[in-house]
Design a protein around this motif. Sequence first.
Motif, mmCIF file in Angstrom:
data_model
loop_
_atom_site.group_PDB
_atom_site.id
_atom_site.type_symbol
_atom_site.label_atom_id
_atom_site.label_comp_id
_atom_site.label_asym_id
_atom_site.label_seq_id
_atom_site.Cartn_x
_atom_site.Cartn_y
_atom_site.Cartn_z
ATOM 1 N N LEU A 1 73.194 36.394 55.396
ATOM 2 C CA LEU A 1 72.359 37.191 56.471
ATOM 3 C C LEU A 1 70.959 37.076 56.481
ATOM 4 C CD1 LEU A 1 72.436 39.553 58.264
ATOM 5 C CD2 LEU A 1 72.257 41.182 56.243
ATOM 6 N N SER A 2 70.400 36.986 55.509
ATOM 7 C CA SER A 2 68.859 36.668 55.423
ATOM 8 C C SER A 2 68.415 35.335 56.396
ATOM 9 C CB SER A 2 68.229 36.427 53.945
ATOM 10 O OG SER A 2 66.918 36.172 53.978
ATOM 11 N N THR A 3 69.183 34.201 55.929
ATOM 12 C CA THR A 3 68.888 32.880 56.747
ATOM 13 C C THR A 3 69.391 33.356 58.279
ATOM 14 O OG1 THR A 3 69.461 31.991 54.727
ATOM 15 C CG2 THR A 3 69.546 30.487 56.721
ATOM 16 N N ALA A 4 70.403 33.905 58.629
ATOM 17 C CA ALA A 4 70.765 34.200 59.995
ATOM 18 C C ALA A 4 69.556 34.960 60.792
ATOM 19 C CB ALA A 4 72.173 34.905 60.066
ATOM 20 N N ILE A 5 68.962 36.059 60.132
ATOM 21 C CA ILE A 5 67.943 36.725 60.798
ATOM 22 C C ILE A 5 66.530 35.928 60.958
ATOM 23 C CG2 ILE A 5 66.496 38.553 60.507
ATOM 24 C CD1 ILE A 5 69.135 39.421 61.419
ATOM 25 N N GLU A 6 66.431 35.045 59.853
ATOM 26 C CA GLU A 6 65.349 33.931 59.832
ATOM 27 C C GLU A 6 65.460 32.967 60.783
ATOM 28 O OE1 GLU A 6 62.933 30.977 56.840
ATOM 29 O OE2 GLU A 6 64.529 32.452 55.791
ATOM 30 N N THR A 7 66.628 32.359 61.002
ATOM 31 C CA THR A 7 67.037 31.682 61.951
ATOM 32 C C THR A 7 66.707 31.991 63.429
ATOM 33 O OG1 THR A 7 68.283 30.324 60.326
ATOM 34 C CG2 THR A 7 68.718 29.752 62.757
ATOM 35 N N LEU A 8 67.371 33.071 63.635
ATOM 36 C CA LEU A 8 67.327 33.835 64.926
ATOM 37 C C LEU A 8 65.916 33.921 65.498
ATOM 38 C CD1 LEU A 8 70.372 36.242 64.770
ATOM 39 C CD2 LEU A 8 69.961 34.059 66.297
ATOM 40 N N THR A 9 65.337 34.364 64.465
ATOM 41 C CA THR A 9 63.570 34.857 64.937
ATOM 42 C C THR A 9 63.127 33.593 65.039
ATOM 43 O OG1 THR A 9 63.906 36.660 63.133
ATOM 44 C CG2 THR A 9 61.535 35.696 63.754
ATOM 45 N N GLU A 10 63.184 32.584 64.569
ATOM 46 C CA GLU A 10 62.624 31.405 64.816
ATOM 47 C C GLU A 10 62.799 30.603 66.058
ATOM 48 O OE1 GLU A 10 61.920 28.192 61.802
ATOM 49 O OE2 GLU A 10 61.987 29.693 60.150
ATOM 50 N N LEU A 11 64.075 30.748 66.340
ATOM 51 C CA LEU A 11 64.593 30.199 67.642
ATOM 52 C C LEU A 11 64.198 31.052 68.724
ATOM 53 C CD1 LEU A 11 68.529 29.271 66.769
ATOM 54 C CD2 LEU A 11 66.534 27.523 67.156
ATOM 55 N N PHE A 12 64.332 32.437 68.724
ATOM 56 C CA PHE A 12 63.806 33.183 69.792
ATOM 57 C C PHE A 12 62.665 33.295 70.141
ATOM 58 C CE2 PHE A 12 68.150 35.300 69.655
ATOM 59 C CZ PHE A 12 68.510 35.236 71.103
ATOM 60 N N PHE A 13 61.700 33.081 69.211
ATOM 61 C CA PHE A 13 60.090 33.350 69.167
ATOM 62 C C PHE A 13 59.425 32.112 68.929
ATOM 63 C CE2 PHE A 13 62.657 37.387 68.386
ATOM 64 C CZ PHE A 13 62.271 37.965 69.358
ATOM 65 N N THR A 14 60.053 30.924 69.001
ATOM 66 C CA THR A 14 58.911 29.628 68.983
ATOM 67 C C THR A 14 58.863 29.439 70.604
ATOM 68 O OG1 THR A 14 60.120 28.828 67.108
ATOM 69 C CG2 THR A 14 59.178 27.176 68.614
ATOM 70 N N LYS A 15 57.599 29.257 70.865
ATOM 71 C CA LYS A 15 57.290 29.181 72.122
ATOM 72 C C LYS A 15 57.501 27.816 72.726
ATOM 73 C CE LYS A 15 55.082 32.925 72.521
ATOM 74 N NZ LYS A 15 55.968 33.928 73.221
ATOM 75 N N ASN A 16 58.930 27.618 72.938
ATOM 76 C CA ASN A 16 59.568 26.523 73.478
ATOM 77 C C ASN A 16 60.733 26.699 74.390
ATOM 78 O OD1 ASN A 16 60.695 23.744 73.696
ATOM 79 N ND2 ASN A 16 60.616 23.418 71.536
ATOM 80 N N LYS A 17 60.575 26.211 75.718
ATOM 81 C CA LYS A 17 61.695 26.652 76.630
ATOM 82 C C LYS A 17 63.227 26.063 76.052
ATOM 83 C CE LYS A 17 59.259 27.520 80.630
ATOM 84 N NZ LYS A 17 59.076 27.241 82.218
#
Length: 106
Positions: free
Chosen positions: A6-22
């Motif tokens: 769960l911890s890794t999933a939340i971390e991964t989603l955060t990085e994917l959604f909020f990295t400034k990259n289309k």
Amino acid sequence: MKPEILSTAIETLTELFFTKNKETEFLAMRTMECYISDLDLLSDITAVAVEIERQGAWALVPKFKLFNMRAADEIEVALCGLGFTDADIIASDIVFEEWKKSQNHC
């Protein structure tokens, strides 16, 4: 979802959604879909809320609403610390209205 990932999933989603990259927006949506549909990410609302709080990933909640509005609402309630679901609040309103009628206040 297994608590171990769960911890890794939340971390991964955060990085994917909020990295400034289309390019990551599509990947983020597909990853969230996989986590929710296949890995049952939202099965334990409390654990998800605790992990979001721990990581400071509050901005993920609106993204969860795209896939499961009810679960996202319950996560918001858990994050607010109220501990009441919408159903609890509605039920208490109904009981209160019935009590008011029995007291002849209406």
